[in-house]
Design a protein around this motif. Structure first.
Motif, PDB file in Angstrom:
ATOM      1  N   LEU A   1      10.544  14.363   2.378  1.00 21.73           N
ATOM      2  CA  LEU A   1      11.873  13.952   1.934  1.00 21.73           C
ATOM      3  C   LEU A   1      12.903  14.961   2.401  1.00 21.73           C
ATOM      4  O   LEU A   1      12.597  16.142   2.592  1.00 21.73           O
ATOM      5  N   ALA A   2      14.114  14.509   2.563  1.00 20.19           N
ATOM      6  CA  ALA A   2      15.211  15.412   2.922  1.00 20.19           C
ATOM      7  C   ALA A   2      15.747  16.050   1.641  1.00 20.19           C
ATOM      8  O   ALA A   2      16.826  15.701   1.149  1.00 20.19           O
TER       9      ALA A   2
ATOM     10  N   ALA B   1      12.004   5.610  -2.479  1.00 20.21           N
ATOM     11  CA  ALA B   1      11.896   6.925  -3.119  1.00 20.21           C
ATOM     12  C   ALA B   1      10.613   7.004  -3.948  1.00 20.21           C
ATOM     13  O   ALA B   1      10.089   5.979  -4.404  1.00 20.21           O
ATOM     14  N   PRO B   2      10.081   8.205  -4.159  1.00 23.75           N
ATOM     15  CA  PRO B   2       8.859   8.360  -4.963  1.00 23.75           C
ATOM     16  C   PRO B   2       9.049   7.865  -6.393  1.00 23.75           C
ATOM     17  O   PRO B   2      10.143   7.941  -6.955  1.00 23.75           O
ATOM     18  N   GLN B   3       7.970   7.370  -6.977  1.00 22.03           N
ATOM     19  CA  GLN B   3       7.957   6.928  -8.361  1.00 22.03           C
ATOM     20  C   GLN B   3       7.211   7.970  -9.198  1.00 22.03           C
ATOM     21  O   GLN B   3       5.975   7.975  -9.237  1.00 22.03           O
TER      22      GLN B   3
ATOM     23  N   PRO C   1       0.836  -1.213   0.000  1.00 25.24           N
ATOM     24  CA  PRO C   1       0.000   0.000   0.000  1.00 25.24           C
ATOM     25  C   PRO C   1       0.861   1.250   0.000  1.00 25.24           C
ATOM     26  O   PRO C   1       2.007   1.244   0.458  1.00 25.24           O
ATOM     27  N   GLY C   2       0.302   2.316  -0.534  1.00 20.89           N
ATOM     28  CA  GLY C   2       1.027   3.582  -0.561  1.00 20.89           C
ATOM     29  C   GLY C   2       0.170   4.682  -1.143  1.00 20.89           C
ATOM     30  O   GLY C   2      -1.035   4.518  -1.334  1.00 20.89           O
ATOM     31  N   GLY C   3       0.775   5.810  -1.426  1.00 20.28           N
ATOM     32  CA  GLY C   3       0.064   6.953  -1.987  1.00 20.28           C
ATOM     33  C   GLY C   3       1.035   7.923  -2.635  1.00 20.28           C
ATOM     34  O   GLY C   3       2.254   7.712  -2.635  1.00 20.28           O
TER      35      GLY C   3
ATOM     36  N   GLY D   1       5.276  11.659  -6.640  1.00 19.60           N
ATOM     37  CA  GLY D   1       5.080  10.292  -7.111  1.00 19.60           C
ATOM     38  C   GLY D   1       4.659   9.351  -5.998  1.00 19.60           C
ATOM     39  O   GLY D   1       4.604   9.717  -4.818  1.00 19.60           O
ATOM     40  N   TRP D   2       4.381   8.117  -6.390  1.00 17.02           N
ATOM     41  CA  TRP D   2       3.905   7.105  -5.445  1.00 17.02           C
ATOM     42  C   TRP D   2       5.036   6.640  -4.535  1.00 17.02           C
ATOM     43  O   TRP D   2       6.163   6.413  -4.982  1.00 17.02           O
TER      44      TRP D   2
END
Length: 230
Positions: free
Chosen positions: A120-121, A187-189, A89-91, A110-111
């Protein structure tokens, strides 16, 4: 004479036939127009991003410069992605970027495989975000209930999300584009392509022309039957 009984139905069939043909031709013109839009979108995808214009559209790859506002993030949606270890699960991770003129733009990075938003840093100083703009979305009947205290949202409404961040933001979202992180990364997609409008005009044209052809056959058998029954 028997043929007089066909005058009114014949006129109606004649008008309807050309109306159907006109609709089919109109769809062919729409097809050519849509193909031009899709070609422009493809060209934008393979070209360098342009600076964010005053009136951006969702079919342009744009870039904005600014500084990330630390400590603020939100999570949009609850999409589940497959992985070698099963469903995850994620968002969509959303963070605010302040432009040099003071305007704040929410950026969908991104997801991410997370169920709570974690900023995020991002590096300090001026940075660039590349993507396309997304207009606000009106909540649907089956949209989930937002949970601002946890930073979870189910409707992509930048004004609402920004308000709970304590920020006045632009009336649109920037959907980030970029390379996918390695498999298994946290990391975001980001998005991989610009949105493309559907192009079903060829099928629509065939449908209208098909109706016109059916009308011709139907009127032929109707007229034949009426003349024989007289």
């Amino acid at each position: 004479m028997n043929w007089r009984r066909l005058v009114v139905p014949g006129i109606a069939a004649f008008v309807t036939f050309w109306l159907l043909i006109g609709l089919g031709v109109w769809q062919l013109h729409r097809l050519k127009w849509k193909e031009g839009i899709l070609a422009a979108i493809h060209q934008a995808e393979i070209s360098a991003p342009i600076p964010l214009p005053a009136h951006p559209t969702p079919f342009e790859k744009v870039s904005i410069a600014g500084q990330w506002i630390p400590g603020k993030a939100a999570l949009y949606g609850d999409e589940v992605h497959d992985s070698p270890n099963g469903p995850v699960p994620g968002g969509e991770l959303i963070m605010p970027l302040r432009r040099p003129d003071g305007q704040v733009v929410l950026v969908d990075l991104g997801w991410v495989p997370k169920q709570i938003p974690v900023p995020l840093a991002e590096p300090e100083g001026l940075t660039e975000a590349v993507g396309y703009v997304h207009a606000p979305v009106t909540p649907g009947w089956f949209a989930g209930t937002d949970d601002p205290k946890r930073g979870l949202y189910y409707t992509l409404d930048p004004q609402k999300i920004g308000a709970f961040m304590g920020l006045q933001v632009a009336p649109y979202m920037l959907i980030a584009m970029g390379e996918l992180p390695p498999p298994g990364s946290m990391a975001p997609q980001p998005a991989q392509s610009l949105p493309t409008p559907p192009n079903n005009h060829y099928e629509y044209a065939l449908t209208w022309f098909g109706f016109a052809l059916v009308l011709v056959f139907e009127f032929f058998f109707f007229a034949r039957k009426r003349l024989l029954d007289s």
